[in-house]
Design a protein around this motif. Structure first.
Motif, PDB file in Angstrom:
ATOM      1  N   ALA A   1      -7.825 -30.171  -8.225  1.00  0.00           N
ATOM      2  CA  ALA A   1      -7.944 -28.631  -8.523  1.00  0.00           C
ATOM      3  C   ALA A   1      -9.493 -28.327  -8.799  1.00  0.00           C
ATOM      4  O   ALA A   1     -10.330 -28.933  -9.534  1.00  0.00           O
ATOM      5  CB  ALA A   1      -7.399 -28.810 -10.135  1.00  0.00           C
ATOM      6  N   LYS A   2      -9.632 -27.377  -8.132  1.00  0.00           N
ATOM      7  CA  LYS A   2     -11.033 -26.631  -8.134  1.00  0.00           C
ATOM      8  C   LYS A   2     -11.328 -26.476  -9.450  1.00  0.00           C
ATOM      9  O   LYS A   2     -12.613 -26.684  -9.874  1.00  0.00           O
ATOM     10  CB  LYS A   2     -10.926 -25.373  -7.292  1.00  0.00           C
ATOM     11  N   ASN A   3     -10.730 -25.744 -10.306  1.00  0.00           N
ATOM     12  CA  ASN A   3     -11.041 -25.377 -11.601  1.00  0.00           C
ATOM     13  C   ASN A   3     -11.190 -26.555 -12.715  1.00  0.00           C
ATOM     14  O   ASN A   3     -11.552 -26.216 -13.545  1.00  0.00           O
ATOM     15  CB  ASN A   3      -9.956 -24.480 -12.177  1.00  0.00           C
TER      16      ASN A   3
ATOM     17  N   ALA B   1     -14.579  -7.033 -15.400  1.00  0.00           N
ATOM     18  CA  ALA B   1     -15.835  -7.600 -16.088  1.00  0.00           C
ATOM     19  C   ALA B   1     -15.493  -8.948 -16.379  1.00  0.00           C
ATOM     20  O   ALA B   1     -14.485  -9.454 -17.073  1.00  0.00           O
ATOM     21  CB  ALA B   1     -15.980  -6.675 -17.318  1.00  0.00           C
ATOM     22  N   ARG B   2     -16.583 -10.049 -16.592  1.00  0.00           N
ATOM     23  CA  ARG B   2     -16.534 -11.380 -16.983  1.00  0.00           C
ATOM     24  C   ARG B   2     -17.755 -11.542 -17.838  1.00  0.00           C
ATOM     25  O   ARG B   2     -18.359 -12.263 -17.397  1.00  0.00           O
ATOM     26  CB  ARG B   2     -16.148 -12.263 -15.803  1.00  0.00           C
ATOM     27  N   PRO B   3     -17.730 -11.109 -18.812  1.00  0.00           N
ATOM     28  CA  PRO B   3     -19.118 -11.242 -19.909  1.00  0.00           C
ATOM     29  C   PRO B   3     -18.799 -12.858 -20.018  1.00  0.00           C
ATOM     30  O   PRO B   3     -18.032 -13.493 -19.970  1.00  0.00           O
ATOM     31  CB  PRO B   3     -18.725 -10.607 -20.983  1.00  0.00           C
ATOM     32  N   VAL B   4     -20.085 -13.385 -20.454  1.00  0.00           N
ATOM     33  CA  VAL B   4     -20.257 -14.715 -20.919  1.00  0.00           C
ATOM     34  C   VAL B   4     -20.763 -14.733 -22.567  1.00  0.00           C
ATOM     35  O   VAL B   4     -21.249 -15.650 -23.017  1.00  0.00           O
ATOM     36  CB  VAL B   4     -21.277 -15.581 -20.253  1.00  0.00           C
ATOM     37  N   ASN B   5     -20.373 -13.613 -23.345  1.00  0.00           N
ATOM     38  CA  ASN B   5     -21.053 -13.671 -24.804  1.00  0.00           C
ATOM     39  C   ASN B   5     -20.227 -14.738 -25.472  1.00  0.00           C
ATOM     40  O   ASN B   5     -21.270 -15.076 -26.313  1.00  0.00           O
ATOM     41  CB  ASN B   5     -20.675 -12.172 -25.080  1.00  0.00           C
ATOM     42  N   LEU B   6     -19.015 -15.261 -25.057  1.00  0.00           N
ATOM     43  CA  LEU B   6     -18.541 -16.154 -26.161  1.00  0.00           C
ATOM     44  C   LEU B   6     -19.350 -17.614 -25.867  1.00  0.00           C
ATOM     45  O   LEU B   6     -19.417 -18.348 -26.809  1.00  0.00           O
ATOM     46  CB  LEU B   6     -17.165 -16.443 -25.842  1.00  0.00           C
ATOM     47  N   HIS B   7     -19.578 -17.730 -24.637  1.00  0.00           N
ATOM     48  CA  HIS B   7     -20.577 -19.229 -24.324  1.00  0.00           C
ATOM     49  C   HIS B   7     -21.788 -19.085 -24.995  1.00  0.00           C
ATOM     50  O   HIS B   7     -22.260 -19.953 -25.915  1.00  0.00           O
ATOM     51  CB  HIS B   7     -21.017 -19.217 -22.787  1.00  0.00           C
TER      52      HIS B   7
ATOM     53  N   GLU C   1     -13.608 -16.130 -30.442  1.00  0.00           N
ATOM     54  CA  GLU C   1     -12.842 -14.689 -30.889  1.00  0.00           C
ATOM     55  C   GLU C   1     -11.768 -14.704 -29.916  1.00  0.00           C
ATOM     56  O   GLU C   1     -10.641 -14.067 -30.295  1.00  0.00           O
ATOM     57  CB  GLU C   1     -14.055 -13.974 -30.638  1.00  0.00           C
ATOM     58  N   LYS C   2     -11.874 -15.112 -28.900  1.00  0.00           N
ATOM     59  CA  LYS C   2     -10.750 -14.985 -27.602  1.00  0.00           C
ATOM     60  C   LYS C   2     -10.643 -16.297 -26.972  1.00  0.00           C
ATOM     61  O   LYS C   2     -11.541 -17.195 -26.824  1.00  0.00           O
ATOM     62  CB  LYS C   2     -11.505 -13.871 -26.811  1.00  0.00           C
ATOM     63  N   VAL C   3      -9.608 -16.287 -26.285  1.00  0.00           N
ATOM     64  CA  VAL C   3      -9.436 -17.758 -25.727  1.00  0.00           C
ATOM     65  C   VAL C   3     -10.117 -17.605 -24.364  1.00  0.00           C
ATOM     66  O   VAL C   3      -9.971 -16.758 -23.533  1.00  0.00           O
ATOM     67  CB  VAL C   3      -7.821 -17.951 -25.268  1.00  0.00           C
TER      68      VAL C   3
ATOM     69  N   LEU D   1      -6.388 -23.985 -23.656  1.00  0.00           N
ATOM     70  CA  LEU D   1      -5.207 -24.971 -23.732  1.00  0.00           C
ATOM     71  C   LEU D   1      -5.221 -25.324 -21.968  1.00  0.00           C
ATOM     72  O   LEU D   1      -4.036 -26.488 -21.738  1.00  0.00           O
ATOM     73  CB  LEU D   1      -4.037 -24.630 -24.193  1.00  0.00           C
ATOM     74  N   GLU D   2      -5.655 -24.828 -21.263  1.00  0.00           N
ATOM     75  CA  GLU D   2      -5.443 -25.060 -19.743  1.00  0.00           C
ATOM     76  C   GLU D   2      -5.596 -26.498 -19.454  1.00  0.00           C
ATOM     77  O   GLU D   2      -6.436 -27.322 -20.021  1.00  0.00           O
ATOM     78  CB  GLU D   2      -6.600 -24.201 -18.906  1.00  0.00           C
ATOM     79  N   PRO D   3      -4.760 -26.809 -18.607  1.00  0.00           N
ATOM     80  CA  PRO D   3      -5.016 -28.360 -18.282  1.00  0.00           C
ATOM     81  C   PRO D   3      -6.342 -28.746 -17.822  1.00  0.00           C
ATOM     82  O   PRO D   3      -6.673 -30.166 -17.900  1.00  0.00           O
ATOM     83  CB  PRO D   3      -3.852 -28.516 -17.027  1.00  0.00           C
TER      84      PRO D   3
ATOM     85  N   GLY E   1      -2.606  -9.806 -18.269  1.00  0.00           N
ATOM     86  CA  GLY E   1      -2.958  -9.865 -19.681  1.00  0.00           C
ATOM     87  C   GLY E   1      -4.301 -10.513 -19.708  1.00  0.00           C
ATOM     88  O   GLY E   1      -4.838 -10.333 -20.992  1.00  0.00           O
ATOM     89  N   ILE E   2      -5.231 -10.799 -18.976  1.00  0.00           N
ATOM     90  CA  ILE E   2      -6.224 -11.733 -19.066  1.00  0.00           C
ATOM     91  C   ILE E   2      -7.530 -10.567 -18.245  1.00  0.00           C
ATOM     92  O   ILE E   2      -8.209 -10.470 -19.030  1.00  0.00           O
ATOM     93  CB  ILE E   2      -6.322 -12.981 -18.139  1.00  0.00           C
ATOM     94  N   PHE E   3      -7.226 -10.314 -17.036  1.00  0.00           N
ATOM     95  CA  PHE E   3      -8.364  -9.656 -16.602  1.00  0.00           C
ATOM     96  C   PHE E   3      -8.111  -8.069 -16.279  1.00  0.00           C
ATOM     97  O   PHE E   3      -7.061  -7.635 -16.254  1.00  0.00           O
ATOM     98  CB  PHE E   3      -8.746 -10.190 -15.056  1.00  0.00           C
TER      99      PHE E   3
ATOM    100  N   LEU F   1     -10.037 -14.697  -4.456  1.00  0.00           N
ATOM    101  CA  LEU F   1      -9.480 -16.028  -3.666  1.00  0.00           C
ATOM    102  C   LEU F   1      -7.762 -15.685  -3.889  1.00  0.00           C
ATOM    103  O   LEU F   1      -7.234 -15.977  -2.977  1.00  0.00           O
ATOM    104  CB  LEU F   1     -10.027 -16.785  -4.815  1.00  0.00           C
ATOM    105  N   ARG F   2      -7.417 -15.252  -4.992  1.00  0.00           N
ATOM    106  CA  ARG F   2      -5.958 -15.581  -5.229  1.00  0.00           C
ATOM    107  C   ARG F   2      -5.184 -14.048  -4.638  1.00  0.00           C
ATOM    108  O   ARG F   2      -3.940 -14.145  -4.030  1.00  0.00           O
ATOM    109  CB  ARG F   2      -5.607 -15.339  -6.601  1.00  0.00           C
ATOM    110  N   ALA F   3      -5.836 -13.186  -4.392  1.00  0.00           N
ATOM    111  CA  ALA F   3      -5.415 -11.882  -3.720  1.00  0.00           C
ATOM    112  C   ALA F   3      -5.430 -12.355  -2.073  1.00  0.00           C
ATOM    113  O   ALA F   3      -4.163 -11.917  -1.840  1.00  0.00           O
ATOM    114  CB  ALA F   3      -6.525 -10.827  -3.924  1.00  0.00           C
TER     115      ALA F   3
END
Ligand code: EPZ
Length: 433
Positions: free
Chosen positions: A21-23, A126-132, A166-168, A194-196, A338-340, A382-384
Motif C-alpha cells: 500500500a502506497k498510503n 483544499a487540503r489544509p494542514v491545520n489539524l496537524h 476536530e475532524k477525522v 481508523l484507516e488500515p 463526503g471527503i474532498f 491518481l484515482r481519476a
C-alpha cells in the motif's frame, strides 16, 4: 510524455498480485526519521511517490538505499537517519507530493526543529494542514509560517496531550501518532482515523519500541519513550489498488483472482459490488488471502448509490473507479463525495467517453448502462486516471489516456498487471517510472 493506449471491450481473466500500500508505505518511510538505527521497509510499491518520499528523507539527512525486486513491482528501502544540521523538506519535493508533510511530526519529536514547505494547491480540493499544526502546537511546538514554509521548533521534548481531532484526518492522525511516540508523557488521540494504513504505521512504531494502545480504534494512547530502535517491517497490501482491479472487472467483465489482499480492508466495496450483481469469493491462498471476482459478459449490473466516508465507510480513493463501474449499471446511481470538495474531475472525461452523468457540488448522478466509445482523455489525479483506464477497458475502440504520470505516482506496473489478465493496453511515449 507517456500515455496509455487501450483497445476496449475485452473481458479480463487471470490473476493479479496486489502490491504493497502506497498510503501505508509513505508514513512508514517518514517514521524512519524517528531513530538513528536502520529501518528496513519491504513490500513497498514501485511507484513514483515512494521514490519522492525517499528523496525527502535524503534531503533530511537519511542514508537511504532502494532495492528493486526482479519482478519490478516491489521495492525494499533501507534507511538510517543520522540527522541534519538544518532539517528542511524543500518546496520542489513537497509540491509534487503532499504526503511530505508527514515528516513534520517525526522531525520535531526527534530533533526539536523542522522546516517543511507548505504543500500548496491540490487537484482534488483544499487540503489544509491545520489539524496537524494545531496538535503539534498543543504539544509545545512554536510554529511560524513564512516564505511558504512551516518553521517549527520545540524546547526540549514535545509534551503529551489529550487531544480530540476536530475532524477525522488520516494524515494528522499519522503525524501526531509519530510525534507522540517520542514525546514526554502519555498522549491520548481521540477521533483518530481508523484507516488500515494507520494500523500498519502503529504496528511499525511498536516494532521500533513505541508504546501504543488502542490500535485499530478511534482512541490511540501513546506513552512516549526517549528512544526508538531500528526494525524490519513489510507494509500491508494496497486496498485501493485491489479495489481498482475489482472495479475494472466489474465494469469490463471477466473472472480475476487477486492474490495477497486483505478483504477486511475492502468490505464497503465488496458489499457494493456484490449488491450490484458481481460474484465475489474470498479464500486463503498460499501467499496471503485471495479475492475472486466474476461478472460474465451479458450479466447485468445493478446501479447502487455511494457516499464516501472515513474508514470503514466507502473510500474516497475508490469513488472515481466506482463511477466508471456505474456507467455500466442499469439504473441511476447517486454518488456523494463526503471527503474532498472537488473530486469529480474525472466526470467530464467520462462524459467524453459517452457516460451519461451530471455533477452538482458534492453529488454526481450516473445513469446507465451507457455504451462507451473510445477517445483521448486526460488524467487529472491518481484515482481519476484509474477511472479513465477502467472506462477505456469498457469502451468500444481505442481510448488514449494522457498525463499518466499521475498513475505512475500510485499504481505499481498498472499496464503490466492488466496485460497479464488479457487487457489490450500499452504504454507509449518511452518514459519509465
Ligand atoms: C490521505 O490523505 C490519503 N493520502 C489520500 O489518498 C486519501 O484520499 C485521504 O487520506 C482520505 O482517505 C495518503 O495517505 C498519503 P485527510 P490525507 O487528512 O491524509 C480535511 C490517494 O489518492 N483536513 O484524511 O491528506 C481534508 O481537507 C490519496 O492515494 C483538514 O481540514 O487526507 C479532507 O477534507 C489522495 N485539515 C479531510 O480532512 C487538516 O489538517 C480528510 O483528509 C487535514 C485534513
Amino acid at each position: 510524455m507517456d500515455r496509455l493506449v487501450i483497445q476496449g471491450g475485452h473481458p479480463l481473466r487471470g490473476r493479479i498480485r496486489v502490491s504493497g500500500a502506497k498510503n501505508a508505505a509513505l508514513p512508514c518511510l517518514a517514521a524512519a526519521l524517528l531513530t538513528d538505527e536502520t529501518v528496513v521497509l519491504s513490500n513497498l510499491p514501485a511507484v513514483a511517490d515512494i521514490r519522492t518520499m525517499v528523496k525527502v528523507l535524503q534531503a533530511l539527512g537519511t542514508e537511504a538505499a532502494l532495492e528493486a525486486h526482479p519482478d519490478g513491482f516491489e521495492l525494499t528501502a533501507t534507511l538510517a537517519c543520522k540527522g541534519s544540521e538544518d532539517p528542511k523538506a524543500p518546496y520542489d519535493l513537497v509540491k509534487t507530493m503532499r504526503a511530505s508533510i508527514l515528516v513534520l511530526g517525526p522531525l520535531l519529536a526527534r530533533f526539536g526543529r523542522a522546516t517543511v514547505s507548505l504543500p500548496g494547491g491540490c487537484a482534488i480540493g483544499a487540503r489544509p494542514v491545520n489539524l496537524h499544526l494545531e496538535a503539534l502546537e498543543r504539544m509545545g511546538a512554536q510554529i511560524e509560517i513564512s516564505h511558504g514554509y512551516i518553521h517549527a521548533t520545540v524546547k526540549g521534548r514535545l509534551k503529551a496531550i489529550d487531544h480530540a481531532f476536530e475532524k477525522v484526518s488520516v494524515g494528522a492522525t499519522e503525524n501526531i501518532l509519530m510525534a507522540a511516540a517520542l514525546a514526554e508523557g502519555t498522549t491520548v488521540l481521540r477521533n483518530a482515523a481508523l484507516e488500515p494504513e494507520i494500523g500498519d504505521l502503529a504496528r511499525l512504531l511498536v516494532e521500533m519500541g513505541a508504546q501504543i494502545e488502542g490500535i485499530g480504534t478511534g482512541t490511540l494512547t501513546i506513552t512516549g519513550v526517549a528512544r526508538l530502535r531500528g526494525c524490519e517491517h513489510a507494509v500491508i497490501a494496497d486496498r485501493i489498488e485491489a479495489g481498482t482491479y475489482l472495479c475494472a472487472v466489474a465494469a469490463a467483465c471477466g473472472d480475476v483472482v487477486l492474490d495477497r489482499c486483505e478483504p477486511e480492508h475492502l468490505r464497503s466495496l465488496l458489499d457494493l459490488l456484490e449488491r450490484s450483481g458481481c460474484v465475489i469469493t474470498e479464500r486463503e491462498g498460499q501467499d496471503g488471502r485471495q479475492l475472486r471476482i466474476q461478472r460474465e459478459p451479458g450479466q447485468k449490473l445493478r446501479s447502487k448509490d455511494v457516499t464516501t466516508l472515513p474508514f470503514p465507510g466507502f473510500p474516497t480513493d475508490l469513488q472515481a473507479q466506482v463511477m466508471a463501474v456505474m456507467t455500466q449499471a442499469c439504473g441511476i446511481s447517486v454518488i456523494n463525495e463526503g471527503i474532498f470538495e472537488n473530486r469529480f474531475q474525472h466526470a467530464m472525461e467520462l462524459e467524453r467517453l459517452g457516460a451519461n452523468l451530471r455533477t452538482d457540488g458534492h453529488t454526481a448522478i450516473v445513469a446507465g448502462p451507457e455504451e462507451l466509445t473510445g477517445c483521448t482523455v486526460m488524467a487529472t489525479d491518481l484515482r481519476a486516471s484509474a477511472a479513465l483506464v477502467i472506462a477505456g477497458l469498457v469502451a468500444r475502440g481505442e481510448t488514449i489516456v494522457d498525463r499518466i504520470y499521475h498513475l505512475d505516482r500510485g499504481y505499481s506496473g498498472l499496464e503490466r498487471k492488466l496485460q497479464g489478465v488479457g487487457a489490450r493496453i500499452e504504454r507509449v511515449g518511452g518514459g519509465k517510472v
